[in-house]
Scaffold this motif. Structure first.
Motif, PDB file in Angstrom:
ATOM      1  N   SER A  59       0.825  -1.215   0.000  1.00  0.00           N
ATOM      2  CA  SER A  59       0.000   0.000   0.000  1.00  0.00           C
ATOM      3  C   SER A  59       0.853   1.256   0.000  1.00  0.00           C
ATOM      4  CB  SER A  59      -0.939   0.000   1.208  1.00  0.00           C
ATOM      5  OG  SER A  59      -0.194  -0.064   2.420  1.00  0.00           O
ATOM      6  N   ALA A  60       1.975   1.221   0.736  1.00  0.00           N
ATOM      7  CA  ALA A  60       2.839   2.406   0.802  1.00  0.00           C
ATOM      8  C   ALA A  60       3.845   2.439  -0.333  1.00  0.00           C
ATOM      9  CB  ALA A  60       3.575   2.443   2.140  1.00  0.00           C
ATOM     10  N   GLY A  61       4.056   1.290  -0.976  1.00  0.00           N
ATOM     11  CA  GLY A  61       5.030   1.224  -2.061  1.00  0.00           C
ATOM     12  C   GLY A  61       6.456   1.382  -1.579  1.00  0.00           C
ATOM     13  N   THR A  62       6.745   0.888  -0.374  1.00  0.00           N
ATOM     14  CA  THR A  62       8.073   1.067   0.223  1.00  0.00           C
ATOM     15  C   THR A  62       8.775  -0.257   0.468  1.00  0.00           C
ATOM     16  OG1 THR A  62       7.115   1.055   2.460  1.00  0.00           O
ATOM     17  CG2 THR A  62       7.385   3.200   1.374  1.00  0.00           C
ATOM     18  N   LEU A  63      10.100  -0.189   0.558  1.00  0.00           N
ATOM     19  CA  LEU A  63      10.936  -1.320   0.957  1.00  0.00           C
ATOM     20  C   LEU A  63      11.686  -0.910   2.227  1.00  0.00           C
ATOM     21  CD1 LEU A  63      12.547  -2.472  -2.426  1.00  0.00           C
ATOM     22  CD2 LEU A  63      10.778  -3.668  -1.128  1.00  0.00           C
ATOM     23  N   THR A  64      11.681  -1.793   3.217  1.00  0.00           N
ATOM     24  CA  THR A  64      12.383  -1.546   4.468  1.00  0.00           C
ATOM     25  C   THR A  64      13.346  -2.694   4.732  1.00  0.00           C
ATOM     26  OG1 THR A  64      10.463  -0.385   5.375  1.00  0.00           O
ATOM     27  CG2 THR A  64      12.128  -1.147   6.947  1.00  0.00           C
ATOM     28  N   HIS A  65      14.581  -2.386   5.055  1.00  0.00           N
ATOM     29  CA  HIS A  65      15.585  -3.393   5.349  1.00  0.00           C
ATOM     30  C   HIS A  65      15.626  -3.615   6.864  1.00  0.00           C
ATOM     31  CE1 HIS A  65      17.028  -3.208   1.200  1.00  0.00           C
ATOM     32  NE2 HIS A  65      16.902  -1.893   1.304  1.00  0.00           N
TER      33      HIS A  65
END
Length: 397
Positions: A59-65
Motif C-alpha cells: 500500500s505504501a510502495g516502500t521497501l524496508t531493510h
C-alpha cells in the motif's frame, strides 16, 4: 550421484515465438532476473534467526531493510500467523542394482500415506504382506542409475528396503513398488539422507553423509514428528526461533498450523513459454478444524492472516478452491497461483527469495505484483541479500 541427481538441467523453451497476444504476466521470460551465483546461500546463517528481512509494503510502495529477529516490529497487531508444520524426511536412499551398479532413490509419496494404507492381500495395486515379514506398497519416487531403468528392475537399499520399478517416467520420476521389512519410518531415519535442493552443494559431492548443520537447520523448530514426510523444507519457517515464537506469544499475535508435504516439484522450473500451459505438481495437505476455526474467527474480527511461506499459502488457498471456504480438509492440491489470481485467505505473506522462472516466484508476483516483486529482488541483489532455501526472507504486507 550427489544432491543434484534428480533435477534435470535448467532449460526452458525458446520464448521468441511466444505470441504477442500472450499477456506479459503470462510469459515465462517475464520471471527472469539476474542473480550472482555467490548470492545463492550454500549454508544457513551462523545463528538461526540471524537472517535479514526485506519488508515490502504494497500500500505504501516502500521497501524496508530489517532483521528477521525483529519480525514483531513489522507484523500487524492482532494478526494470525499460519505455518506449515511438516517435517523433512531423509528420503534419499543410496543402493545397488543386482549388477552392482550404484543407484539413488528419492521417495516422493508422503510417508504418512504409505504408513496409513490398509493391509490388503488382493489387487496388484494394493498393499501386500508375505510370510517373511516383507510389506509392499505402490509409491512414486525419483530414480537415478548409471544404466537405463526398465520396468521390473529391482534395486536393494540395504537388507530391509528394495524398490521395484513399475513404470519409469519423465525426468527420473517413476511409479514403483516399495518393499520393506520392519519399521519404514525408522529405516528412512537410520539410513536415508536429506534431499537438499539441487543448488546447495557440499564438499562431500556424493552426499553419502549429511552435514550436521543440515540435519538441524533444514528443519523448522516447530516441525511435527507426526508430520514427517516432506522432501524439502518449508523454508520461510527456517528463520523462526523458539525465542521469537515466545516473543510473538507475548503479544496479541496468534499462531496456527497446517500441513503440506512439500514435494520435489517445488525446485522444478516452469518450462512452458506461456505459463498458462504449466501443469502444477500436486502435494498432500491437511487443515485441522482448530486451524480452520482460528482463521474464520480472525477474518470475522478483521484481523489479518499472515501465511508463513508459499506452502502455507497454497494449503489455505487450495483448501478454499476444494471446499469453497476455509474448513477442515485433507487431500491433494495442485493449485497454481499466478498473476491474476484473487487471494481469499492470505492477507500478508512471509517468504524467502525464489528461483527465476519458478512457480513460487509467480505466486509472490500474484500477491504483490510482478513489477514490484522484481524491483524488490533487484534491490535485494544490490544490497547483497542471500537467496533461496538458506537465504534471507521477505515480508509482503
Amino acid at each position: 550421484m550427489g544432491n543434484t541427481a534428480h533435477e534435470p538441467k535448467h532449460t526452458t523453451q525458446d520464448t521468441t515465438n511466444v505470441a504477442d497476444s500472450v499477456p506479459e504476466d503470462d510469459r515465462l521470460e517475464s520471471y527472469r532476473f539476474h542473480l550472482p551465483e555467490a548470492q545463492i546461500a550454500q549454508h544457513p546463517s551462523p545463528e538461526r534467526g540471524g537472517s535479514r528481512l526485506l519488508v515490502l509494503d504494497r500500500s505504501a510502495g516502500t521497501l524496508t531493510h530489517a532483521r528477521f529477529a525483529d519480525l514483531c516490529d513489522h507484523l500487524p497487531e492482532g494478526c494470525l500467523l499460519v505455518a506449515n508444520n511438516s517435517k523433512v524426511l531423509p528420503a534419499r536412499l543410496l543402493g545397488v542394482r543386482p549388477t552392482g551398479g550404484k543407484v539413488e532413490f528419492l521417495l516422493l509419496t508422503p510417508l504418512p500415506l504409505l504408513e496409513e494404507l490398509p493391509h490388503a492381500s488382493a489387487g496388484r495395486d494394493g498393499v501386500r504382506d508375505d510370510a517373511d515379514g516383507w510389506r509392499s506398497v505402490p509409491a512414486e519416487g525419483l530414480l537415478r542409475a548409471s544404466k537405463k531403468i526398465r520396468p521390473g528392475d529391482v534395486m536393494d537399499f540395504g537388507p530391509h528396503i528394495r524398490v521395484e520399478v513399475v513404470q519409469p517416467g519423465d525426468f527420473g520420476r517413476s511409479a514403483v513398488r516399495l518393499h520393506w521389512r520392519g519399521d519404514l519410518r525408522g529405516l528412512f531415519l537410520e539410513q536415508g539422507h536429506l534431499p537438499l535442493p539441487p543448488y546447495i552443494r557440499r564438499e562431500n559431492t556424493a552426499q553419502t553423509e549429511d552435514a550436521p548443520e543440515d540435519r538441524d537447520r533444514y528443519q523448522t523448530v516447530y516441525a511435527d514428528d507426526a508430520r514427517l514426510g516432506s522432501v524439502a523444507a518449508p523454508t520461510a519457517g527456517l528463520h523462526f526461533t523458539d525465542r521469537l515464537r515466545d516473543r510473538l506469544a507475548a503479544t496479541d499475535r496468534q499462531w496456527a498450523e497446517v500441513t503440506l508435504y512439500v514435494g520435489y516439484g517445488t525446485f522444478s522450473p516452469v518450462r512452458c513459454a506461456d505459463i498458462r500451459q504449466h501443469a502444477m505438481h500436486r502435494e498432500y495437505i491437511e487443515v485441522s478444524e482448530a486451524t480452520a476455526a482460528a482463521i474464520r474467527k480472525a477474518k470475522a474480527e478483521g484481523r489479518p492472516v499472515v501465511t508463513v511461506g508459499t506452502t502455507s499459502t497454497r494449503t489455505l488457498e487450495g483448501t478454499v478452491r476444494a471446499c469453497g471456504e476455509v474448513r477442515a480438509f485433507t487431500g491433494w492440491t495442485d493449485i497454481f497461483i499466478k498473476p491474476g489470481y484473487r487471494f481469499t485467505v492470505a492477507d500478508h505473506i512471509i517468504t524467502n527469495f525464489h528461483l527465476p522462472e519458478s512457480s513460487l516466484l509467480m505466486l509472490v508476483s500474484a500477491f504483490a505484483g510482478r513489477g514490484r516483486v522484481l524491483a524488490a529482488y533487484e534491490e535485494a541483489v544490490a544490497r547483497g541479500y542471500r537467496f533461496f532455501s538458506y537465504g534471507d526472507a521477505m515480508l509482503l504486507l
